[in-house]
Scaffold this motif. Sequence first.
Motif, short mmCIF file in Angstrom:
data_model
loop_
_atom_site.label_atom_id
_atom_site.label_comp_id
_atom_site.label_asym_id
_atom_site.label_seq_id
_atom_site.Cartn_x
_atom_site.Cartn_y
_atom_site.Cartn_z
N ALA A 1 0.84 -1.21 0.00
CA ALA A 1 0.00 0.00 0.00
C ALA A 1 0.87 1.26 0.00
O ALA A 1 0.56 2.24 -0.68
CB ALA A 1 -0.94 -0.01 1.20
N LEU A 2 1.96 1.23 0.73
CA LEU A 2 2.90 2.36 0.73
C LEU A 2 3.64 2.46 -0.60
O LEU A 2 3.94 3.56 -1.07
CB LEU A 2 3.89 2.22 1.88
CG LEU A 2 3.32 2.51 3.27
CD1 LEU A 2 4.24 1.98 4.36
CD2 LEU A 2 3.08 4.01 3.45
N LEU A 3 3.91 1.32 -1.22
CA LEU A 3 4.54 1.33 -2.54
C LEU A 3 3.61 1.99 -3.56
O LEU A 3 4.07 2.78 -4.41
CB LEU A 3 4.84 -0.11 -2.95
CG LEU A 3 5.70 -0.34 -4.20
CD1 LEU A 3 7.09 0.24 -4.01
CD2 LEU A 3 5.78 -1.83 -4.52
N ILE A 4 2.32 1.69 -3.48
CA ILE A 4 1.34 2.36 -4.35
C ILE A 4 1.38 3.87 -4.11
O ILE A 4 1.38 4.66 -5.05
CB ILE A 4 -0.07 1.79 -4.08
CG1 ILE A 4 -0.17 0.34 -4.55
CG2 ILE A 4 -1.15 2.65 -4.76
CD1 ILE A 4 -1.43 -0.38 -4.08
N ALA A 5 1.44 4.26 -2.85
CA ALA A 5 1.45 5.69 -2.52
C ALA A 5 2.73 6.36 -2.99
O ALA A 5 2.71 7.55 -3.34
CB ALA A 5 1.27 5.87 -1.02
N ARG A 6 3.82 5.63 -3.02
CA ARG A 6 5.11 6.25 -3.39
C ARG A 6 5.12 6.71 -4.85
O ARG A 6 5.88 7.62 -5.20
CB ARG A 6 6.26 5.28 -3.13
CG ARG A 6 7.62 5.97 -3.12
CD ARG A 6 8.72 5.07 -2.64
NE ARG A 6 8.94 3.94 -3.54
CZ ARG A 6 9.82 2.98 -3.32
NH1 ARG A 6 10.55 2.99 -2.21
NH2 ARG A 6 9.96 1.99 -4.17
N ASP A 7 4.27 6.12 -5.70
CA ASP A 7 4.17 6.61 -7.07
C ASP A 7 3.75 8.08 -7.09
O ASP A 7 4.20 8.86 -7.92
CB ASP A 7 3.14 5.79 -7.85
CG ASP A 7 3.71 4.47 -8.35
OD1 ASP A 7 4.93 4.38 -8.54
OD2 ASP A 7 2.91 3.54 -8.57
N GLU A 8 2.84 8.42 -6.19
CA GLU A 8 2.32 9.79 -6.14
C GLU A 8 3.14 10.67 -5.21
O GLU A 8 3.19 11.89 -5.38
CB GLU A 8 0.86 9.75 -5.67
CG GLU A 8 0.12 11.06 -5.77
CD GLU A 8 -0.10 11.53 -7.21
OE1 GLU A 8 -0.38 12.74 -7.38
OE2 GLU A 8 0.03 10.73 -8.16
N TYR A 9 3.79 10.04 -4.22
CA TYR A 9 4.57 10.78 -3.21
C TYR A 9 5.96 10.16 -3.16
O TYR A 9 6.27 9.36 -2.26
CB TYR A 9 3.89 10.69 -1.85
CG TYR A 9 2.46 11.18 -1.85
CD1 TYR A 9 2.16 12.52 -1.62
CD2 TYR A 9 1.39 10.30 -2.11
CE1 TYR A 9 0.85 12.98 -1.65
CE2 TYR A 9 0.08 10.76 -2.13
CZ TYR A 9 -0.19 12.08 -1.90
OH TYR A 9 -1.49 12.54 -1.92
#
Length: 281
Positions: free
Chosen positions: A27-35
Motif C-alpha cells: 500500500a505504501l509502494l502504491i502511494a510512493r508513485d504519487e509521493y
Amino acid sequence: MSHTRPLPEWQALAALEDRALPLLDVALLIARDEYPDLDPRRYALRVQGHASHLRRAVEREPQLALKMRAINHYLFEEVGYAGNHDEYYDPRNSYINEVFERRLGNPISLALVQMAVSREVGLPLDGVSFPGHFLVRLPVDNGVLVMDPFNRGRPLDVDELRERASAHLGGGMPDDDALSQILHPASNRAILVRMLRNLHGVYQKHGDWERAVRSADRLLRLLPDDAEALRDRGLGYLELGHSAGARENLQRYLHRAPGAPDAAKVRLRLIEAGLQRGRLH
C-alpha cells in the motif's frame, strides 16, 4: 511491517505467494508513485505507536469482541480516523500515507489501518471484499464479527449485511451459504487490486489518463494476466496517443476475453488505434 525494511520492488510482486505479500508495505509502494519522497518508516512507526497505546487496554478485555471495541474506540473516537463522506472520490482517500496524515479515507484504506493496528496487538482482523463498501471481520467464539471501517467500525448484523449485499446482487437476498461466501476473508492480493481499481476509476473519471494508466499498470504487476487491467491500460494508452501500446494491450484483452460484453466496442477502438497516428510506446 518492520520500520527498517525497504519497500518491495514492483517487478517482484507477481511471483510472491499471497501470504508473502506485505499488505501495508505494498500500500505504501502504491502511494510512493504519487509521493516519491514518502518515508515508509514514518508509517510503520505510526502503526506501532497506535499499538503501543492500545496494548494494555486490549489485554485487559476478556473477550475478542470487547478487545475489538477498545481498538475501534481508540482509532475512530480518540485518534479520529473517519470515512471521507464529503469527498469520497478524492484520490488521497486511497493513498495510505494520506490516510494516516489526514485521518480520512475510503472503506478499504481505513480497513488497512484498522487491520494493521489490530494485528499488531494480536487480533486476526481480516478484510472482506463486500459488494459496495469494503468491510472487516474478526472470528469470535459464536461466529464472526463484521464491521464497517468507513463508519467508525460499526458492527453489522446479519439482516443489514443481507440488505447491503442485495442492493448489489440485482435485489436478490443472499441465503446463509451465499452470505458466508461473500464474507470470506479477502486475500492480500485481492485487497491491493481493489485499491488500485479504485484509483483507476477515480483518475479515469477525471480524465487523468497518465495516472489512470499508472494504476492499471501497477495492477498488472500484481496480476499480470488480468484482462480488465489490460483493457484499462490499453484504453488509457489510446487517450494518451500511445498507439502501439494501445494496440498491443487491447489485442491481448480480446484474446483473453473474446466474449466480453464490451468486446465489440474495444474492437472498434482498435480500428481507430490502427488508423490514428501516434507516438510509439
